[in-house]
Design an enzyme around this catalytic site. Structure first.
Site, PDB file in Angstrom:
ATOM      1  CB  SER A 145      35.711  42.514  29.876  1.00 14.13           C
ATOM      2  OG  SER A 145      35.728  43.000  30.981  1.00 14.13           O
ATOM      3  N   GLY A 146      33.077  44.718  30.245  1.00 14.87           N
ATOM      4  CA  GLY A 146      31.951  44.661  31.372  1.00 14.87           C
ATOM      5  C   GLY A 146      32.399  44.274  32.659  1.00 14.87           C
ATOM      6  N   GLY A 147      33.573  43.706  32.878  1.00 13.01           N
ATOM      7  CA  GLY A 147      34.008  43.388  34.146  1.00 13.01           C
ATOM      8  C   GLY A 147      34.640  44.500  34.869  1.00 13.01           C
ATOM      9  CB  VAL A 148      35.714  44.556  38.762  1.00 14.93           C
ATOM     10  CG1 VAL A 148      36.249  45.519  39.529  1.00 14.93           C
ATOM     11  CG2 VAL A 148      34.185  44.087  39.295  1.00 14.93           C
ATOM     12  CG  ASP A 149      40.163  43.316  37.005  1.00 11.43           C
ATOM     13  OD1 ASP A 149      39.859  43.823  38.033  1.00 11.43           O
ATOM     14  OD2 ASP A 149      40.511  42.401  36.723  1.00 11.43           O
ATOM     15  CB  SER A 150      37.775  46.262  31.361  1.00  9.60           C
ATOM     16  OG  SER A 150      36.492  46.058  31.697  1.00  9.60           O
ATOM     17  CB  THR A 151      34.470  48.800  34.513  1.00  6.86           C
ATOM     18  OG1 THR A 151      33.549  47.917  33.748  1.00  6.86           O
ATOM     19  CG2 THR A 151      33.391  50.161  34.880  1.00  6.86           C
ATOM     20  CD  GLU A 182      54.205  35.132  55.094  1.00  7.14           C
ATOM     21  OE1 GLU A 182      54.924  34.295  54.260  1.00  7.14           O
ATOM     22  OE2 GLU A 182      54.650  35.684  56.139  1.00  7.14           O
ATOM     23  CB  CYS A 200      60.727  31.069  55.997  1.00  6.91           C
ATOM     24  SG  CYS A 200      60.545  29.507  56.156  1.00  6.91           S
ATOM     25  CG  HIS A 216      55.637  31.454  56.498  1.00  3.14           C
ATOM     26  ND1 HIS A 216      55.881  32.118  55.196  1.00  3.14           N
ATOM     27  CD2 HIS A 216      56.338  30.588  56.456  1.00  3.14           C
ATOM     28  CE1 HIS A 216      56.908  31.298  54.732  1.00  3.14           C
ATOM     29  NE2 HIS A 216      56.942  30.193  55.460  1.00  3.14           N
TER      30      HIS A 216
END
Length: 509
Positions: free
Chosen positions: A221-227, A169, A79, A167
């Site tokens: 934190s118990g979340g996906v990322d930090s785990t 994508e 584009c 585009h």
């Protein structure tokens, strides 16, 4: 060294989608702003010039560094990128007589051209531009057209430089993924070997080299990322990783105890810190959303710093920063507008003398889950819905009190458990409840009540950048509403949020 495609960002709303499509092809890529393109220590296989809200006809139109064109690798302009390549080489770009937005069909194409390999005539593409290329420079060859756009795609002579005015994508471009594949595989000769397993092996090696024999503290934190970040670091340095899980008093019902129990079986070195009263005291009387975030961030750093100082000889702070956090913190045109400030990007206070390690910094959310699966993390943990860093503080509109937290925890628990019991949880990307700063009239047992209103929110998304509300069954919503009103003292009305992002955000504050 990892093969890399650099996506040069001129501010398009679709730039992240280009990166996602390449990652789906197992091709590693980075998004970099046009005014700060860096290629040191990278094995560059190609450049993609993104779209832009700007026009190449503007006096101060953004442009890539001149050295990019002398770097000796393939280039694809998308584009604005295609218009820039044409305009800067003497072609004619002008305002479109008819603004070209939405679906179009490729009415003709060169099937022998490498970029158009396996793309049929009639393939749908997505246009989104106010300018158009009216005349190509000498030596540029058209390789695809639509009924209204003669120059839909072109190649610069017999070089490895291409331009497309649509585009590829976006999902609306039915063979867009094939076109991107043609570019990165056929033209750039990428080996498509960037897999979760390869990422883990490379990242563990890099972490060992960076951390050496030092110690790392990480806030779980118990979340996906930090785990996932914690498991990666533990794989690299073992018990020299010290994880700290802080209860800020704004977690979901029973979450503090449940998460600590879950981590017990993962071999991680985790310390739980219950600082609920400290956070709630600091938040007392504050209603402004951004101020609440800043208070929570400040108190968390104070609590975390106290605990980190209790670990002798620690030199690194581990964080679960992921790629959308990084991208949103760097604007292609200068400082980013602050929508919310709880992303863990932006450095540390001066008093925390720690170096940062962010093993997930280059991953999108779904990629984090795939890496987690390759590390053997349980599907239940990887499938957890995202939960905001400030917790229930930004789901309680207005000031925070212990009573409000209690009410919202009970409401949220009934909603989330209901989703799990009726097999709806995994069909939702994120769900939660919001306590509204209004009261409404109701009737309970022949008595007039004047109690609180809660809103339920459930959205579907891939990475949180955009989201649509989930069409939960009416019967389910009716049951949940009835259960909340009957069981949670202080609530007499339940509503369901049917706003999409954009224009609304996922959270209410």
């Amino acid at each position: 060294m990892q093969e890399t495609i650099i996506i040069i960002d001129f501010g398009s709303q679709y730039t992240q989608l280009i990166a996602r499509r390449l990652r789906e092809l197992n091709v590693f890529c980075e998004i970099q702003p046009f005014h700060n393109v860096r290629v040191e220590d990278k094995h560059i296989k190609g450049f993609i010039l993104s779209g832009s809200p700007h026009s190449v006809l503007e006096e101060k139109a953004p442009q890539p560094p001149a050295w990019v064109f002398d770097y000796g690798v393939p280039i694809l302009g998308v584009c604005y990128g295609a218009q820039y390549l044409a305009h800067s080489n003497g072609g004619i770009v002008q305002k479109s007589e008819v603004r070209e937005y939405g679906r179009a069909l490729l009415s003709s194409l060169d099937p022998q051209n490498v970029l158009m390999k396996s793309v049929p005539v009639g393939s749908q593409v997505w246009m989104s531009h106010g300018d158009t290329i009216k005349e190509l420079p000498e030596g540029f060859n058209i390789v695809a057209s639509t009924e209204d756009v003669a120059v839909a795609a072109y190649q610069v002579g017999d070089s490895t430089t291409f331009g497309i005015q649509f585009h590829p994508e976006v999902y609306h471009s039915t063979h867009g993924a094939q076109i991107l594949r043609n570019f990165v595989v056929e033209v750039c000769q990428c080996t498509c070997d960037w897999t979760p397993t390869a990422f883990v092996e490379e990242t563990v090696e890099q972490l060992r080299e960076k951390v050496g024999d030092k110690k790392v503290v990480l806030g779980l934190s118990g979340g996906v990322d930090s785990t996932v970040a914690a498991v990666l670091l533990h794989k690299a340095i073992g018990d020299r990783l010290h994880c700290i899980f802080v209860n800020n008093g704004l977690l979901r019902k029973n979450e503090y105890d449940d998460v600590l129990a879950q981590y017990e079986h993962m071999g991680l070195n985790v310390k739980g810190v219950n600082a609920s009263s400290r956070f709630l005291s600091a938040l007392a009387g504050e209603s402004e959303p951004e101020a609440k975030r800043k208070i929570i961030g400040r108190v968390f750093i104070e609590v975390f710093d106290d605990e980190a100082n209790a670990v002798p000889d620690v030199e690194f702070l581990g964080q679960g920063t992921i790629y959308p956090d990084v991208i949103e913190s760097v604007s292609s045109g200068g400082p980013s507008v602050t929508i919310k400030s709880h992303h863990n990007v932006g450095g540390l206070p001066d008093f925390m003398k720690l170096s940062v390690v962010e093993p997930l910094r280059m991953l999108f959310k779904d990629e984090v889950r795939r890496v987690g699966a390759s590390l053997g993390i349980s599907p239940d943990l990887l499938g957890r819905h995202p939960f905001p860093g400030p917790g229930l503080a930004i789901r309680i509109l207005g000031d925070i009190t212990e009573e409000k937290v209690r009410i919202l925890q009970e409401v949220d628990h009934i909603f989330i458990q209901g989703l799990k019991e009726e097999n709806l949880y995994d069909k939702v990307w994120q769900a939660g409840a919001i306590l509204l700063p209004v009261q409404s009239v109701g009737v309970m047992g022949d008595e007039r009540t004047y109690e609180r209103v809660v809103a339920l929110r459930a959205v579907e998304s891939t990475d949180g950048m955009t989201a649509d509300w989930v069409h939960l069954p009416y019967e389910f919503l009716a049951r949940i509403s009835n259960k909340i009103i009957n069981r949670v003292k202080g609530v007499n009305r339940v509503v369901y949020d049917i706003s999409s992002k954009p224009p609304a955000t996922i959270e209410w504050e």
